[in-house]
Design a protein around this motif. Structure first.
Motif, mmCIF file in Angstrom:
data_model
loop_
_atom_site.group_PDB
_atom_site.id
_atom_site.type_symbol
_atom_site.label_atom_id
_atom_site.label_comp_id
_atom_site.label_asym_id
_atom_site.label_seq_id
_atom_site.Cartn_x
_atom_site.Cartn_y
_atom_site.Cartn_z
ATOM 1 N N ALA A 14 16.170 2.005 6.344
ATOM 2 C CA ALA A 14 15.346 1.363 5.320
ATOM 3 C C ALA A 14 15.265 -0.146 5.568
ATOM 4 C CB ALA A 14 15.928 1.638 3.938
ATOM 5 N N ARG A 15 16.393 -0.709 5.993
ATOM 6 C CA ARG A 15 16.427 -2.149 6.258
ATOM 7 C C ARG A 15 15.520 -2.487 7.441
ATOM 8 N NH1 ARG A 15 20.033 -4.835 9.376
ATOM 9 N NH2 ARG A 15 21.303 -2.989 9.611
ATOM 10 N N ARG A 16 15.616 -1.688 8.494
ATOM 11 C CA ARG A 16 14.790 -1.961 9.677
ATOM 12 C C ARG A 16 13.310 -1.704 9.378
ATOM 13 N NH1 ARG A 16 19.413 0.501 12.203
ATOM 14 N NH2 ARG A 16 20.666 -1.176 13.047
ATOM 15 N N LYS A 17 13.066 -0.707 8.534
ATOM 16 C CA LYS A 17 11.684 -0.424 8.152
ATOM 17 C C LYS A 17 11.096 -1.642 7.427
ATOM 18 C CE LYS A 17 8.954 3.090 5.740
ATOM 19 N NZ LYS A 17 8.663 2.739 4.349
ATOM 20 N N ALA A 18 11.899 -2.245 6.551
ATOM 21 C CA ALA A 18 11.434 -3.429 5.823
ATOM 22 C C ALA A 18 11.134 -4.567 6.795
ATOM 23 C CB ALA A 18 12.477 -3.865 4.795
ATOM 24 N N ILE A 19 11.998 -4.729 7.797
ATOM 25 C CA ILE A 19 11.779 -5.781 8.803
ATOM 26 C C ILE A 19 10.476 -5.515 9.551
ATOM 27 C CG2 ILE A 19 12.629 -6.735 10.985
ATOM 28 C CD1 ILE A 19 15.504 -6.162 9.929
ATOM 29 N N LEU A 20 10.303 -4.264 9.970
ATOM 30 C CA LEU A 20 9.116 -3.900 10.751
ATOM 31 C C LEU A 20 7.845 -4.060 9.920
ATOM 32 C CD1 LEU A 20 10.669 -0.815 12.532
ATOM 33 C CD2 LEU A 20 9.727 -2.802 13.706
ATOM 34 N N GLU A 21 7.934 -3.699 8.647
ATOM 35 C CA GLU A 21 6.753 -3.838 7.786
ATOM 36 C C GLU A 21 6.395 -5.312 7.592
ATOM 37 O OE1 GLU A 21 6.884 0.304 5.214
ATOM 38 O OE2 GLU A 21 7.942 -1.461 4.473
ATOM 39 N N GLY A 22 7.438 -6.141 7.490
ATOM 40 C CA GLY A 22 7.210 -7.582 7.382
ATOM 41 C C GLY A 22 6.513 -8.116 8.616
ATOM 42 N N MET A 23 6.975 -7.636 9.787
ATOM 43 C CA MET A 23 6.367 -8.071 11.045
ATOM 44 C C MET A 23 4.922 -7.613 11.130
ATOM 45 S SD MET A 23 9.357 -7.353 13.816
ATOM 46 C CE MET A 23 8.326 -7.942 15.172
ATOM 47 N N GLN A 24 4.698 -6.368 10.701
ATOM 48 C CA GLN A 24 3.350 -5.821 10.770
ATOM 49 C C GLN A 24 2.387 -6.652 9.922
ATOM 50 O OE1 GLN A 24 2.606 -1.848 9.139
ATOM 51 N NE2 GLN A 24 1.619 -1.330 11.062
ATOM 52 N N ALA A 25 2.849 -7.025 8.725
ATOM 53 C CA ALA A 25 2.012 -7.834 7.833
ATOM 54 C C ALA A 25 1.696 -9.180 8.483
ATOM 55 C CB ALA A 25 2.732 -8.032 6.501
ATOM 56 N N GLU A 26 2.715 -9.753 9.103
ATOM 57 C CA GLU A 26 2.535 -11.057 9.724
ATOM 58 C C GLU A 26 1.581 -10.971 10.916
ATOM 59 O OE1 GLU A 26 5.521 -14.048 11.846
ATOM 60 O OE2 GLU A 26 6.290 -13.179 9.981
ATOM 61 N N LEU A 27 1.747 -9.909 11.696
ATOM 62 C CA LEU A 27 0.920 -9.744 12.896
ATOM 63 C C LEU A 27 -0.525 -9.403 12.544
ATOM 64 C CD1 LEU A 27 3.525 -7.797 15.027
ATOM 65 C CD2 LEU A 27 2.539 -9.999 15.626
ATOM 66 N N ALA A 28 -0.736 -8.940 11.307
ATOM 67 C CA ALA A 28 -2.086 -8.563 10.901
ATOM 68 C C ALA A 28 -2.930 -9.769 10.512
ATOM 69 C CB ALA A 28 -2.016 -7.574 9.738
ATOM 70 N N ILE A 29 -2.278 -10.909 10.340
ATOM 71 C CA ILE A 29 -3.026 -12.116 9.974
ATOM 72 C C ILE A 29 -3.942 -12.511 11.130
ATOM 73 C CG2 ILE A 29 -2.816 -14.575 9.422
ATOM 74 C CD1 ILE A 29 -0.018 -13.833 8.222
ATOM 75 N N PRO A 30 -5.210 -12.764 10.814
ATOM 76 C CA PRO A 30 -6.144 -13.112 11.896
ATOM 77 C C PRO A 30 -5.688 -14.348 12.658
ATOM 78 C CG PRO A 30 -7.312 -12.751 9.847
ATOM 79 C CD PRO A 30 -5.853 -12.744 9.520
ATOM 80 N N LEU A 31 -6.004 -14.362 13.918
ATOM 81 C CA LEU A 31 -5.509 -15.414 14.787
ATOM 82 C C LEU A 31 -6.480 -16.575 14.894
ATOM 83 C CD1 LEU A 31 -4.215 -13.255 17.717
ATOM 84 C CD2 LEU A 31 -2.831 -14.656 16.206
ATOM 85 N N SER A 32 -5.962 -17.757 14.613
ATOM 86 C CA SER A 32 -6.781 -18.940 14.885
ATOM 87 C C SER A 32 -6.721 -19.240 16.373
ATOM 88 C CB SER A 32 -6.260 -20.136 14.093
ATOM 89 O OG SER A 32 -4.908 -20.349 14.396
ATOM 90 N N GLU A 33 -5.659 -18.765 17.001
ATOM 91 C CA GLU A 33 -5.487 -18.991 18.445
ATOM 92 C C GLU A 33 -6.644 -18.432 19.252
ATOM 93 O OE1 GLU A 33 -0.941 -18.507 19.743
ATOM 94 O OE2 GLU A 33 -1.661 -17.188 18.184
ATOM 95 N N ARG A 34 -7.288 -17.444 18.693
ATOM 96 C CA ARG A 34 -8.375 -16.805 19.418
ATOM 97 C C ARG A 34 -9.446 -17.825 19.820
ATOM 98 N NH1 ARG A 34 -9.596 -10.823 17.413
ATOM 99 N NH2 ARG A 34 -7.377 -10.829 17.678
#
Ligand SMILES: [Zn+2]
Length: 130
Positions: A14-34
């Protein structure tokens, strides 16, 4: 050998799932780097080289980010399917310490090292970053 992920406690998962979900949310943010990934044509050859290098680095960052997003997505799918924490190659449990360091790990250390030695790109099925 049959394993079903039970070497990890429910709380750990459950703890790792929370970490992964946090990462997923962060990675879903559109990239200005593009925006950096544009070909520029500059008069000065040295500026041109620098521009190309910057662009290559931006492409590399996008690429790594896309790979990570992909790995995180796969890890969350494995948690749902009860296959989380099992090496995809030898089907042995991945040590909890490795999962603490790399919550999206799909391979145990020996398998990972072996594949790296063989020069095998272990994940060749990424969607493009676009
Ligand atoms: Zn393995």
């Amino acid at each position: 050998m049959t394993t079903n992920g039970n070497h990890l406690g429910d709380l750990d998962t459950a703890r790792r799932k929370a970490i992964l979900e946090g990462m997923q949310a962060e990675l879903a943010i559109p990239l200005s780097e593009r925006d950096e990934v544009r070909v520029e044509y500059l008069a000065d050859p040295l500026d041109q080289v620098k521009s190309n290098t910057d662009r290559d680095m931006a492409v590399q960052r996008l690429d790594q980010r896309a790979k990570l997003a992909h790995e995180v997505r796969l890890a969350l799918a494995r948690i749902r399917e009860g296959e989380y924490g099992i090496c995809e190659r030898c089907e042995r449990p991945i040590p909890a310490r490795r999962l603490d360091a790399i919550p999206w790990a799909r391979l145990c250390v020996p398998c990972q090292s072996e594949l790296e030695l063989l020069g095998v790109e272990e994940t060749g099925d990424f969607e493009s970053a676009a």
